[in-house]
Design an enzyme around this catalytic site. Sequence first.
Site, short mmCIF file in Angstrom:
data_model
loop_
_atom_site.label_atom_id
_atom_site.label_comp_id
_atom_site.label_asym_id
_atom_site.label_seq_id
_atom_site.Cartn_x
_atom_site.Cartn_y
_atom_site.Cartn_z
N ASP A 181 0.81 -1.28 -0.03
CA ASP A 181 -0.09 -0.15 0.11
C ASP A 181 0.79 1.34 -0.10
OD1 ASP A 181 -2.59 1.37 0.28
OD2 ASP A 181 -2.25 1.62 2.26
N TYR A 307 -3.10 11.34 1.90
CA TYR A 307 -4.11 11.29 0.84
C TYR A 307 -4.53 12.94 0.28
CZ TYR A 307 -5.67 6.56 1.67
OH TYR A 307 -5.56 5.20 1.93
N HIS A 359 -4.46 -7.43 1.42
CA HIS A 359 -3.91 -6.06 1.55
C HIS A 359 -3.03 -6.06 2.84
CE1 HIS A 359 -4.17 -1.67 1.05
NE2 HIS A 359 -4.03 -1.51 2.37
#
Length: 383
Positions: A181, A307, A359
């Site tokens: 990730d 983000y 993940h």
Amino acid sequence: MTFSPFRIDVSDEVLDDLRARLLRTRFTGRSDDQPWRAGTDPDYLRQLVSYWIDGFDWRAREAELNTLSHYQARIGGRRIHFLHVPGIRPADAPAPLPLILSHGWPSSFVEMLPLVDRLTNPAQYGGDPADAFDVVVPSLPGFVYSELPDGPLTRAAIAQTLHLLMTDVLGYRRYGAFGGDIGGVVTSWLGTLYTEQVAGIHMIHPPFPASFDSRPLSPAEQAYLDADAAYDQTDGGYSAIMGTRPDTIAASLVDSPAGLAAWMIDKYRDWSDNHGDLESRFDRDTLLTTITLYWASGAIGSSFRQYYDFDHNSPRPDITVPAGFTVSTEPSYANYPREIAERACTDIRHWSEPGRGGHFMPLEEPDLLAGELRQFFTSLRPS
């Protein structure tokens, strides 16, 4: 640069306040007839909150975490938390290759803990003692006990911080890097920026090139990109709000532990290889350990920063160091074609599609992944 020991020590006041908030939790009803289709299932959340109140023993988990070697250093004036565990090897064996293991979101250093013993003490798991590695597990900037930098939190900036940790703080001249990730993207930047010191990189999420303009898309590439875009229409709401209005959602999550749990659990279930049964992959103690770390540190808002700062990232050049991949089975990487990674990497030496593990693969498939890492990184030892 220097570093000092660090202990996790959540005060009784914080734990008492957490319990009081959990006891006052107000739960919503389900929006769909099917559990989990509209997000974290309210019935499951009730069960988890009840266990958090009366079954989860944070003090026991805290004591267990504190048996590990935690440290903190100041890099660029900001605190970075990390674990540093030397490899256990025969006296006549060469010095182990150091490995830095980087987590993603919504995760923490806890995700990497199942790999630590398997990599530092392979003999304990039936492996060759000479294959031991020194292992470093950081908390990425903005996560749990690591502070944000002053400027934009780009993936290249995180890579610079982690490189300084490995070289200036810990004194390693050459090391390998693994991540998934966000940690995987940071790992790819380590392999791009520091080709003299980074022996190789390994990821569970293969990279995308800075551009697809070098040649036309193949049918497999086009099919994958179309499927990924379609999946993002159902899954991308979390990143849209964290990337545009992080303070709005963070205000809710930093004030409500049940809300925080719902926000994080949704992704643990959706992105892991659990076939609809979350606890087939993660026991409640493991889930609540990371959620409690986020709660106690108040770090959910700062974990969103990468983000919000995404547009500050520049295109990443080609990755030229040796690269290895053990591809996640999560929905966004289903049918990912190797040729996309070959657009981004010039020297892929290991490619594996095990068909299991998602993940959070270090938690889901630690034996599989540790074996893959040993196979790849031991091949990079100097002859």
